[in-house]
Design an enzyme around this catalytic site. Structure first.
Site, PDB file in Angstrom:
ATOM      1  N   PRO A   1       0.833  -1.205   0.000  1.00 46.53           N
ATOM      2  CA  PRO A   1       0.000   0.000   0.000  1.00 46.53           C
ATOM      3  C   PRO A   1       0.871   1.259   0.000  1.00 46.53           C
ATOM      4  CG  PRO A   1      -0.631  -1.486   1.802  1.00 46.53           C
ATOM      5  CD  PRO A   1       0.594  -2.062   1.176  1.00 46.53           C
TER       6      PRO A   1
ATOM      7  N   GLY B   1       3.752   3.705   5.296  1.00 44.19           N
ATOM      8  CA  GLY B   1       4.836   3.365   6.219  1.00 44.19           C
ATOM      9  C   GLY B   1       5.416   1.980   5.988  1.00 44.19           C
ATOM     10  N   LEU B   2       5.033   1.327   4.883  1.00 40.06           N
ATOM     11  CA  LEU B   2       5.538  -0.025   4.627  1.00 40.06           C
ATOM     12  C   LEU B   2       6.676  -0.022   3.594  1.00 40.06           C
ATOM     13  CD1 LEU B   2       2.158  -1.991   4.554  1.00 40.06           C
ATOM     14  CD2 LEU B   2       3.749  -1.719   6.468  1.00 40.06           C
ATOM     15  N   GLY B   3       7.166   1.151   3.285  1.00 43.43           N
ATOM     16  CA  GLY B   3       8.344   1.224   2.408  1.00 43.43           C
ATOM     17  C   GLY B   3       8.022   1.160   0.931  1.00 43.43           C
ATOM     18  N   SER B   4       6.808   1.603   0.533  1.00 42.90           N
ATOM     19  CA  SER B   4       6.444   1.491  -0.888  1.00 42.90           C
ATOM     20  C   SER B   4       7.357   2.338  -1.771  1.00 42.90           C
ATOM     21  CB  SER B   4       4.983   1.888  -1.109  1.00 42.90           C
ATOM     22  OG  SER B   4       4.789   3.230  -0.731  1.00 42.90           O
ATOM     23  N   SER B   5       7.749   3.529  -1.305  1.00 40.53           N
ATOM     24  CA  SER B   5       8.590   4.369  -2.177  1.00 40.53           C
ATOM     25  C   SER B   5       9.993   3.775  -2.297  1.00 40.53           C
ATOM     26  CB  SER B   5       8.614   5.822  -1.704  1.00 40.53           C
ATOM     27  OG  SER B   5       8.912   5.898  -0.355  1.00 40.53           O
TER      28      SER B   5
ATOM     29  N   ALA C   1      10.706   0.591  -2.132  1.00 39.32           N
ATOM     30  CA  ALA C   1      10.617  -0.630  -2.954  1.00 39.32           C
ATOM     31  C   ALA C   1      10.570  -0.284  -4.442  1.00 39.32           C
ATOM     32  CB  ALA C   1       9.404  -1.459  -2.539  1.00 39.32           C
TER      33      ALA C   1
ATOM     34  N   ASP D   1      14.834   2.435   4.953  1.00 42.30           N
ATOM     35  CA  ASP D   1      13.949   1.745   4.016  1.00 42.30           C
ATOM     36  C   ASP D   1      14.708   1.224   2.804  1.00 42.30           C
ATOM     37  OD1 ASP D   1      12.143   2.815   5.774  1.00 42.30           O
ATOM     38  OD2 ASP D   1      10.734   3.478   4.235  1.00 42.30           O
TER      39      ASP D   1
HETATM   40  C1  MEV Z   1       9.400   6.641   8.495  1.00 45.58           C
HETATM   41  O1  MEV Z   1       9.040   5.420   7.825  1.00 45.58           O
HETATM   42  C2  MEV Z   1      10.417   6.364   9.559  1.00 45.58           C
HETATM   43  C3  MEV Z   1      10.971   7.616  10.246  1.00 45.58           C
HETATM   44  O2  MEV Z   1      11.911   7.137  11.210  1.00 45.58           O
HETATM   45  C4  MEV Z   1      11.657   8.556   9.272  1.00 45.58           C
HETATM   46  C5  MEV Z   1      12.940   8.003   8.666  1.00 45.58           C
HETATM   47  O3  MEV Z   1      13.553   7.101   9.218  1.00 45.58           O
HETATM   48  O4  MEV Z   1      13.341   8.568   7.612  1.00 45.58           O
HETATM   49  C6  MEV Z   1       9.878   8.363  10.976  1.00 45.58           C
END
Ligand code: MEV
Length: 301
Positions: A87, A91-95, A97, A138
């Site tokens: 998705p 926050g699951l790292g889509s960009s 990936a 990420d």
């Molecule tokens: C965001 O996925 C994680 C944060 O720690 C920001 C980052 O590490 O760049 C909030």
């Protein structure tokens, strides 16, 4: 045609604190973005968002990768097609990936022979260009796969339990949340500083527990980490409700993953409890993804 894929990721410990140099533990998960590339006369980028040329509004990360390869190779035309199970913006790292899979695919197509470290570093530079600021977490984890301690880049044992993700589908801006934490830290340095360093200590303790496969204790620490993420203002009522639903239905532990403020939470659970945890998060209103850890980073399919 060449197809490359890269995994998404969850944080077991350490988001936000990692921005301040504290250690974090991240785990690549078995949901992937696939990027196909084929020689063409001009540049086209296709995804569920539409078909464009280089276009920083619709396909910012892939556009930045293409420009990067135009600098280091004779790339003039390529047809790029993106499909993703991850998705977007949750926050699951889509960009990361899509960035890493595109770099690897163009590397294979153009024969630029990048080492995996170069792939991760280029991906980080692309994320920084597009987002203004980004930690290496990420892009590194999705390149290498597995469970990784950052910034040490230390590989830990793969976790062998269920991973259940609950998506609030509430958009949150990582940039804004990171800025809010910075503001809180400036206002109350003696209070927030120790909270961030305490989160870092959880990663250090967590390393041993992950390698010992002591998931009961990993879960307890994740719950403490969640409390501290709430303390620095990156929680929301939906994320709290999903984490409690997961814990009450037998998860080892549950917490926000990523920037918070919306996006996703993650629970780890014994394999036999995964269905119950998934159902409880769904009843609480979450969109559920059941997955597992993967040691497969970016790869040519
Ligand atoms: C965001 O996925 C994680 C944060 O720690 C920001 C980052 O590490 O760049 C909030």
């Amino acid at each position: 045609m060449i197809i490359c894929s890269a995994p998404g990721k969850v944080y077991l410990f350490g988001e936000h604190a990692v921005v301040y140099g504290e250690p974090a533990i991240c785990c690549a998960v078995d949901i992937r973005t696939r990027v196909s590339v084929a020689p063409a006369d001009s540049i086209t980028i296709s995804s569920s968002l539409g078909t464009t040329g280089i276009d920083f509004e619709t396909h910012p990360y892939v556009s930045a990768v293409v420009e990067r390869f135009q600098d280091i190779s004779s790339l003039e035309g390529v047809s790029i097609s993106i499909e993703s199970e991850i998705p977007v913006g949750s926050g699951l790292g889509s960009s990361a990936a899509v960035t890493i899979a595109t770099i690897k695919a163009l590397d294979a197509l153009l024969g630029t022979d990048l080492e995996l470290d170069d792939v991760a570093r280029t991906g980080h530079e692309v994320e920084q260009r597009i987002q203004g600021a980004a930690s290496q977490t990420d892009t590194y984890v999705c390149t290498m796969g597995g469970v990784v301690m950052i910034p040490q880049r230390k590989g830990l044992d793969l976790i062998d339990c269920g991973i259940v993700i609950g998506n609030t589908n509430i958009f949150s801006s990582t940039k804004e949340l990171v800025a809010n934490v910075a503001e809180l830290n400036e206002s109350f340095p003696d209070v927030i500083g120790p909270v961030l360093s305490s989160i870092g200590k959880m990663s250090v303790t967590g390393e041993e527990l992950v390698n010992a496969k002591d998931y009961v204790s990993v879960g307890k620490l994740m719950n403490i980490n969640q409390g501290l993420l709430d303390a620095i203002g990156v929680g929301c009522s939906e994320l709290s409700s999903f984490t409690y639903a997961a814990r009450n239905s037998g998860a080892y532990g549950a917490k926000i993953t990523g920037a918070g403020g919306g996006g996703c939470m993650v629970a780890i659970a014994p394999h036999e409890r995964v269905d119950g945890v998934a159902a409880a998060i769904a009843i609480a209103g979450g969109e559920v993804v059941v997955t597992k850890a993967t040691d497969i980073g970016v790869r040519v399919e």
